[in-house]
Design a protein around this motif. Structure first.
Motif, mmCIF file in Angstrom:
data_model
loop_
_atom_site.group_PDB
_atom_site.id
_atom_site.type_symbol
_atom_site.label_atom_id
_atom_site.label_comp_id
_atom_site.label_asym_id
_atom_site.label_seq_id
_atom_site.Cartn_x
_atom_site.Cartn_y
_atom_site.Cartn_z
ATOM 1 N N ASP A 142 0.791 -0.524 0.179
ATOM 2 C CA ASP A 142 -0.140 0.084 -0.008
ATOM 3 C C ASP A 142 0.318 1.117 -0.164
ATOM 4 O O ASP A 142 0.714 2.405 -0.437
ATOM 5 N N GLN A 143 2.113 1.100 0.651
ATOM 6 C CA GLN A 143 3.155 2.563 0.462
ATOM 7 C C GLN A 143 3.221 2.457 -0.951
ATOM 8 O O GLN A 143 3.957 3.369 -0.714
ATOM 9 N N LYS A 144 3.514 1.303 -1.480
ATOM 10 C CA LYS A 144 5.026 1.675 -2.947
ATOM 11 C C LYS A 144 3.548 2.384 -3.881
ATOM 12 O O LYS A 144 3.776 2.962 -4.315
ATOM 13 N N LYS A 145 2.347 2.298 -3.472
ATOM 14 C CA LYS A 145 1.633 2.912 -4.450
ATOM 15 C C LYS A 145 1.612 4.839 -4.309
ATOM 16 O O LYS A 145 1.533 5.904 -4.692
ATOM 17 N N LEU A 146 1.777 4.428 -2.602
ATOM 18 C CA LEU A 146 1.771 6.246 -2.123
ATOM 19 C C LEU A 146 3.862 6.889 -2.667
ATOM 20 O O LEU A 146 3.543 7.918 -3.202
ATOM 21 N N PHE A 147 4.357 5.394 -2.635
ATOM 22 C CA PHE A 147 5.383 5.382 -2.827
ATOM 23 C C PHE A 147 6.237 6.780 -4.428
ATOM 24 O O PHE A 147 6.570 6.983 -4.638
ATOM 25 N N ASP A 148 5.077 5.591 -5.674
ATOM 26 C CA ASP A 148 5.346 5.865 -6.486
ATOM 27 C C ASP A 148 4.420 7.422 -7.036
ATOM 28 O O ASP A 148 5.005 7.946 -8.123
ATOM 29 N N ALA A 149 3.557 7.154 -6.163
ATOM 30 C CA ALA A 149 2.494 8.347 -6.053
ATOM 31 C C ALA A 149 3.529 9.703 -6.680
ATOM 32 O O ALA A 149 3.319 11.024 -6.822
ATOM 33 N N THR A 150 4.543 10.318 -4.691
ATOM 34 C CA THR A 150 4.633 10.768 -4.651
ATOM 35 C C THR A 150 6.485 10.756 -5.087
ATOM 36 O O THR A 150 6.974 12.083 -4.796
ATOM 37 N N ILE A 151 6.691 10.843 -5.165
ATOM 38 C CA ILE A 151 8.602 10.381 -6.115
ATOM 39 C C ILE A 151 8.677 11.979 -6.824
ATOM 40 O O ILE A 151 9.912 11.793 -6.488
ATOM 41 N N ASP A 152 8.195 11.893 -7.881
ATOM 42 C CA ASP A 152 8.411 12.568 -8.497
ATOM 43 C C ASP A 152 8.195 14.071 -7.638
ATOM 44 O O ASP A 152 9.608 14.943 -7.859
ATOM 45 N N GLU A 153 7.804 14.516 -6.778
ATOM 46 C CA GLU A 153 7.961 15.266 -5.751
ATOM 47 C C GLU A 153 9.035 15.593 -4.501
ATOM 48 O O GLU A 153 9.408 16.291 -4.900
ATOM 49 N N ILE A 154 9.118 14.424 -4.283
ATOM 50 C CA ILE A 154 10.125 13.910 -3.564
ATOM 51 C C ILE A 154 11.344 14.616 -4.032
ATOM 52 O O ILE A 154 12.531 14.989 -3.571
ATOM 53 N N ALA A 155 11.881 14.220 -5.671
ATOM 54 C CA ALA A 155 12.537 14.019 -6.538
ATOM 55 C C ALA A 155 13.287 16.314 -6.386
ATOM 56 O O ALA A 155 13.740 16.525 -6.744
ATOM 57 N N ARG A 156 12.085 16.722 -7.061
ATOM 58 C CA ARG A 156 12.085 18.434 -6.609
ATOM 59 C C ARG A 156 12.097 18.375 -5.797
ATOM 60 O O ARG A 156 13.315 19.513 -5.712
ATOM 61 N N ARG A 157 11.552 17.989 -4.430
ATOM 62 C CA ARG A 157 12.606 18.642 -3.077
ATOM 63 C C ARG A 157 13.772 18.661 -3.058
ATOM 64 O O ARG A 157 14.300 19.536 -2.157
ATOM 65 N N ILE A 158 14.474 17.601 -3.639
ATOM 66 C CA ILE A 158 16.050 17.090 -3.365
ATOM 67 C C ILE A 158 16.536 17.412 -3.820
ATOM 68 O O ILE A 158 17.787 17.547 -3.705
ATOM 69 N N SER A 159 16.187 17.755 -5.056
ATOM 70 C CA SER A 159 17.169 18.208 -6.167
ATOM 71 C C SER A 159 17.808 19.895 -6.605
ATOM 72 O O SER A 159 17.665 20.474 -5.647
ATOM 73 N N PRO A 160 19.170 19.586 -6.577
ATOM 74 C CA PRO A 160 19.505 20.940 -6.181
ATOM 75 C C PRO A 160 19.195 22.174 -6.778
ATOM 76 O O PRO A 160 18.646 21.902 -8.072
ATOM 77 N N LYS A 161 19.007 22.698 -6.662
ATOM 78 C CA LYS A 161 18.201 24.418 -7.132
ATOM 79 C C LYS A 161 19.063 25.077 -8.805
ATOM 80 O O LYS A 161 20.247 25.304 -7.811
ATOM 81 N N GLY A 162 18.886 25.284 -9.247
ATOM 82 C CA GLY A 162 19.533 25.796 -10.157
ATOM 83 C C GLY A 162 19.004 26.623 -11.293
ATOM 84 O O GLY A 162 17.829 26.802 -11.353
#
Length: 135
Positions: free
Chosen positions: A104-124
């Motif tokens: 059930d959490q894998k579904k949440l992970f799949d739905a959230t990974i794009d936002e997680i990636a945006r939050r951790i990526s260096p801003k430039g």
């Protein structure tokens, strides 16, 4: 005039808290996630340090009238290797995190990974980062 703080790169705690909340990690999973984070941060810290050192060398080459093209290309390639190591380490980190998740959490992970990636990526410059300076 007042500036409004928009989505900035959160410190480790901010991103970690976001992940824990979004994936609804239980206490045991949070412990596993903390261990994964510590491993990941150890790897990425070394790669970031090396990347910074190489950037210093790279831009130091501009202090001559005729920088050695072979050296410029070599240092540029070494910087690319460090960037690749960082990206691979981050991909592996999140792959391991996904394995910690229940179905059930894998579904949440799949739905959230794009936002997680945006939050951790260096801003430039580019999408999500500040615009390039005016010339």
């Amino acid at each position: 005039f007042m500036t409004r703080k928009t989505e900035q790169r959160p410190s480790g705690g901010g991103a970690a808290d976001f992940i824990i909340e979004q994936l609804k990690l239980d206490l045991e999973q949070q412990k596993q996630f903390k261990e994964l984070r510590n491993q990941h941060q150890g790897i990425t810290r070394k790669a970031h340090d090396e990347e910074r050192r190489l950037h210093d060398i790279y831009f130091g080459l501009l202090k001559t009238d005729n920088p050695d093209k072979a050296k410029v290309d070599s240092v540029s390639s070494l910087i690319a290797v460090q960037r690749s190591l960082l990206e691979s380490a981050t991909f592996s980190h999140f792959q391991q995190l996904r394995q910690v998740c229940r179905d059930d959490q894998k579904k949440l992970f799949d739905a959230t990974i794009d936002e997680i990636a945006r939050r951790i990526s260096p801003k430039g410059p580019g999408p999500g980062g500040p615009p390039p300076p005016e010339r």
